[in-house]
Design a protein around this motif. Structure first.
Motif, mmCIF file in Angstrom:
data_model
loop_
_atom_site.group_PDB
_atom_site.id
_atom_site.type_symbol
_atom_site.label_atom_id
_atom_site.label_comp_id
_atom_site.label_asym_id
_atom_site.label_seq_id
_atom_site.Cartn_x
_atom_site.Cartn_y
_atom_site.Cartn_z
ATOM 1 N N THR A 27 -17.680 11.036 24.489
ATOM 2 C CA THR A 27 -16.964 10.751 22.973
ATOM 3 C C THR A 27 -17.356 9.031 22.770
ATOM 4 O O THR A 27 -16.714 8.151 21.650
ATOM 5 C CB THR A 27 -15.056 10.656 23.710
ATOM 6 O OG1 THR A 27 -15.210 9.381 24.717
ATOM 7 C CG2 THR A 27 -14.687 11.535 24.130
ATOM 8 N N ASN A 28 -18.338 8.463 24.235
ATOM 9 C CA ASN A 28 -19.044 7.773 23.575
ATOM 10 C C ASN A 28 -19.386 7.617 21.695
ATOM 11 O O ASN A 28 -20.060 6.717 21.491
ATOM 12 C CB ASN A 28 -19.995 6.186 23.731
ATOM 13 C CG ASN A 28 -18.338 5.639 25.693
ATOM 14 O OD1 ASN A 28 -17.470 4.884 25.372
ATOM 15 N ND2 ASN A 28 -19.268 6.446 26.391
ATOM 16 N N PHE A 31 -18.501 5.723 18.993
ATOM 17 C CA PHE A 31 -18.508 4.566 18.657
ATOM 18 C C PHE A 31 -20.009 4.318 17.745
ATOM 19 O O PHE A 31 -19.966 3.689 17.281
ATOM 20 C CB PHE A 31 -18.906 3.784 20.117
ATOM 21 C CG PHE A 31 -17.397 3.718 20.700
ATOM 22 C CD1 PHE A 31 -16.252 2.587 19.862
ATOM 23 C CD2 PHE A 31 -17.113 4.118 22.038
ATOM 24 C CE1 PHE A 31 -15.480 2.177 20.864
ATOM 25 C CE2 PHE A 31 -15.542 4.148 22.294
ATOM 26 C CZ PHE A 31 -15.070 2.806 21.720
ATOM 27 N N LEU A 32 -21.059 5.556 17.875
ATOM 28 C CA LEU A 32 -22.186 5.134 17.962
ATOM 29 C C LEU A 32 -22.198 4.843 15.595
ATOM 30 O O LEU A 32 -23.173 4.852 15.465
ATOM 31 C CB LEU A 32 -23.833 5.992 18.752
ATOM 32 C CG LEU A 32 -23.678 5.500 19.803
ATOM 33 C CD1 LEU A 32 -24.420 7.198 20.578
ATOM 34 C CD2 LEU A 32 -24.127 4.203 20.385
ATOM 35 N N GLY A 61 -21.010 1.106 22.310
ATOM 36 C CA GLY A 61 -21.454 3.376 22.443
ATOM 37 C C GLY A 61 -21.995 2.564 23.894
ATOM 38 O O GLY A 61 -22.016 3.927 24.477
ATOM 39 N N SER A 64 -21.122 1.783 27.024
ATOM 40 C CA SER A 64 -19.725 2.753 27.825
ATOM 41 C C SER A 64 -20.665 4.233 28.146
ATOM 42 O O SER A 64 -20.110 4.209 29.073
ATOM 43 C CB SER A 64 -19.390 2.916 26.630
ATOM 44 O OG SER A 64 -17.483 3.699 27.516
ATOM 45 N N TRP A 65 -21.552 4.586 27.563
ATOM 46 C CA TRP A 65 -22.210 5.644 28.036
ATOM 47 C C TRP A 65 -22.955 5.349 28.582
ATOM 48 O O TRP A 65 -22.519 6.249 30.133
ATOM 49 C CB TRP A 65 -23.446 6.189 27.104
ATOM 50 C CG TRP A 65 -24.300 7.125 27.147
ATOM 51 C CD1 TRP A 65 -25.704 6.651 27.915
ATOM 52 C CD2 TRP A 65 -23.847 8.332 27.211
ATOM 53 N NE1 TRP A 65 -25.926 8.000 28.289
ATOM 54 C CE2 TRP A 65 -25.035 8.730 27.995
ATOM 55 C CE3 TRP A 65 -23.186 9.922 26.588
ATOM 56 C CZ2 TRP A 65 -25.276 10.238 27.719
ATOM 57 C CZ3 TRP A 65 -23.243 10.384 26.368
ATOM 58 C CH2 TRP A 65 -24.172 11.470 27.359
ATOM 59 N N ASP A 79 -20.376 -2.412 30.224
ATOM 60 C CA ASP A 79 -18.911 -1.491 29.559
ATOM 61 C C ASP A 79 -18.529 -2.386 28.444
ATOM 62 O O ASP A 79 -18.572 -2.682 27.460
ATOM 63 C CB ASP A 79 -18.444 -0.431 30.184
ATOM 64 C CG ASP A 79 -17.697 -0.192 29.548
ATOM 65 O OD1 ASP A 79 -18.179 -0.040 27.776
ATOM 66 O OD2 ASP A 79 -16.314 0.158 29.996
#
Length: 180
Positions: A27-28, A31-32, A61, A64-65, A79
């Motif tokens: 789901t990150n 963000f990207l 992103g 968090s990834w 993160d």
């Protein structure tokens, strides 16, 4: 402190392995993608703050990834620190742009977020069910405070828009738009 010690902070995590949080990790990409789309749309020198926010969104992103694939204390910092950076940039921009504050006033308000968060996170931590999200609750409260403070401005803008559209749209709605 062992910065590489595994962290198990989410229900999805099944172990310390790389792909133990696949949904949180994937789901990150949102963000990207959002950061790249915004970056391309924000052109010109007047969009410098928007581009800075888009760049930090991209870093969020990535950070968090990294945390959701290599969950440890070090990637935990990777993160949360970009998220903090985004929050601070946004507070500065919102204070300056929405309230028309001078940059030094916006900087003071932004600096005030740190003691505000330090004081309010322990209070939110006492509320049952918040868990690790208690650290983000001050941001949500701040957004609500800004929304309440800007409410009149927003209503005024909508009101003036309908007033302005009254003549150009005269006759389209039978009574015009001024009454709105």
């Amino acid at each position: 402190m062992n910065w590489l010690a595994p962290v198990d902070a989410y229900c999805e995590r099944t172990g310390p392995d790389y792909w133990s949080e696949p949904v949180n990790a994937v789901t990150n990409l949102a963000f990207l993608i959002a950061a790249l789309v915004l970056w391309r749309r924000l052109r010109g020198p007047e969009m410098a703050m928007g581009r800075a926010l888009a760049a930090v969104l991209f870093v969020i992103g990535i950070g968090s990834w990294l945390f959701h694939t290599h969950a440890n204390r070090l990637t935990g910092l990777m993160d949360v620190l970009p998220i903090l950076g985004f929050i601070l940039l946004y507070i500065f921009a919102a204070t300056r742009d929405y309230f028309g504050a001078r940059p030094w006033v916006a900087a003071l308000v932004t600096a005030g977020f740190i003691p505000y968060a330090a004081a309010s996170v322990p209070l939110f931590s006492m509320i049952r069910g918040f868990g690790s999200s208690a650290s983000y609750a001050p941001v949500a409260l701040l957004i609500l405070i800004y929304a309440a403070l800007l409410r009149r401005t927003g209503i005024l803008i909508v009101s003036l828009s309908f007033r302005t559209l009254d003549q150009p749209l005269c006759g389209v709605p039978p009574f015009g738009t001024h009454f709105l």
